[in-house]
Design a protein around this motif. Sequence first.
Motif, PDB file in Angstrom:
ATOM      1  N   GLN A  24       5.491 -15.446 -22.572  1.00  0.00           N
ATOM      2  CA  GLN A  24       5.772 -16.029 -21.322  1.00  0.00           C
ATOM      3  C   GLN A  24       4.355 -16.279 -20.538  1.00  0.00           C
ATOM      4  N   ARG A  25       4.882 -16.756 -19.115  1.00  0.00           N
ATOM      5  CA  ARG A  25       3.686 -17.117 -18.020  1.00  0.00           C
ATOM      6  C   ARG A  25       4.102 -16.646 -16.959  1.00  0.00           C
ATOM      7  N   CYS A  26       3.089 -16.259 -16.234  1.00  0.00           N
ATOM      8  CA  CYS A  26       3.106 -15.886 -14.331  1.00  0.00           C
ATOM      9  C   CYS A  26       3.188 -16.811 -12.985  1.00  0.00           C
ATOM     10  N   HIS A  32      -0.953 -16.330 -18.774  1.00  0.00           N
ATOM     11  CA  HIS A  32       0.639 -15.795 -20.188  1.00  0.00           C
ATOM     12  C   HIS A  32      -0.169 -14.280 -20.179  1.00  0.00           C
ATOM     13  N   TYR A  33       1.203 -13.707 -20.967  1.00  0.00           N
ATOM     14  CA  TYR A  33       1.081 -13.127 -21.956  1.00  0.00           C
ATOM     15  C   TYR A  33       2.106 -12.490 -22.276  1.00  0.00           C
ATOM     16  N   PHE A  34       1.907 -11.059 -24.112  1.00  0.00           N
ATOM     17  CA  PHE A  34       2.985 -11.541 -25.048  1.00  0.00           C
ATOM     18  C   PHE A  34       2.552 -10.040 -24.898  1.00  0.00           C
ATOM     19  N   TYR A  35       4.210  -8.698 -25.117  1.00  0.00           N
ATOM     20  CA  TYR A  35       5.335  -9.014 -25.449  1.00  0.00           C
ATOM     21  C   TYR A  35       5.800  -9.247 -24.321  1.00  0.00           C
ATOM     22  N   PRO A  36       6.984  -9.889 -24.885  1.00  0.00           N
ATOM     23  CA  PRO A  36       8.035 -10.059 -23.647  1.00  0.00           C
ATOM     24  C   PRO A  36       7.959  -9.357 -23.056  1.00  0.00           C
ATOM     25  N   ARG A  37       8.799  -9.357 -21.204  1.00  0.00           N
ATOM     26  CA  ARG A  37       8.885  -8.783 -20.348  1.00  0.00           C
ATOM     27  C   ARG A  37       9.254  -8.940 -18.930  1.00  0.00           C
ATOM     28  N   PRO A  38      10.261  -8.559 -18.120  1.00  0.00           N
ATOM     29  CA  PRO A  38      10.704  -8.924 -17.406  1.00  0.00           C
ATOM     30  C   PRO A  38       9.778  -9.025 -15.820  1.00  0.00           C
ATOM     31  N   ALA A  39       8.340  -8.450 -16.073  1.00  0.00           N
ATOM     32  CA  ALA A  39       7.071  -8.827 -14.688  1.00  0.00           C
ATOM     33  C   ALA A  39       6.562  -8.671 -15.403  1.00  0.00           C
ATOM     34  N   CYS A  40       4.827  -9.262 -15.005  1.00  0.00           N
ATOM     35  CA  CYS A  40       4.188  -9.858 -15.556  1.00  0.00           C
ATOM     36  C   CYS A  40       3.092  -8.386 -15.720  1.00  0.00           C
ATOM     37  N   ARG A  41       2.981  -8.359 -16.824  1.00  0.00           N
ATOM     38  CA  ARG A  41       1.892  -7.373 -16.850  1.00  0.00           C
ATOM     39  C   ARG A  41       0.351  -6.929 -16.160  1.00  0.00           C
ATOM     40  N   TYR A  42       0.287  -8.313 -15.565  1.00  0.00           N
ATOM     41  CA  TYR A  42      -0.904  -8.174 -14.486  1.00  0.00           C
ATOM     42  C   TYR A  42      -0.625  -7.553 -13.286  1.00  0.00           C
ATOM     43  N   CYS A  43       0.546  -8.368 -13.050  1.00  0.00           N
ATOM     44  CA  CYS A  43       0.383  -8.478 -11.637  1.00  0.00           C
ATOM     45  C   CYS A  43       1.604  -8.258 -10.811  1.00  0.00           C
ATOM     46  N   PHE A  44       2.368  -7.647 -11.926  1.00  0.00           N
ATOM     47  CA  PHE A  44       4.527  -6.944 -11.257  1.00  0.00           C
ATOM     48  C   PHE A  44       4.564  -8.506 -11.032  1.00  0.00           C
TER      49      PHE A  44
END
Length: 128
Positions: A24-26, A32-44
């Motif tokens: 996923q990419r915000c 970019h981030y991994f593992y999959p989630r519905p919101a960016c792990r960095y900026c939400f």
Amino acid sequence: MKPQPTPETAPYWEGARQGELRVQRCGACGRHYFYPRPACRYCFSQEVHWVTVSGRARLVSYVINQRPMPGLEGLSPVVALVELDEGPRLMTNIMGVEPTPENLPLDLRLQVCFQDDVPVFQPEGVTA
């Protein structure tokens, strides 16, 4: 034993079936981030989407498993943490190299390959 996709991981596994590594990419912060989630792990931000990445990585850490789990004897005994060139880290197996510490220096350049539709990695320049 193949992983069972969930609604959150289905695009990852569909990419693997097509020979692509996807994360996923915000859309807001561009990371970019991994593992999959519905919101960016960095900026939400919830402005996230799936993208195909290069599949190039470096070896960060590993363990050589001397006792494979029953049913997984054909899987590489090298269980590794790799860092994709795009930034995310993920757990995987290393293929195409004799499983000895001498053959697995940290920062070893790796390239994704697919074994039974599962993304695994091998040293760059090695062909399966």
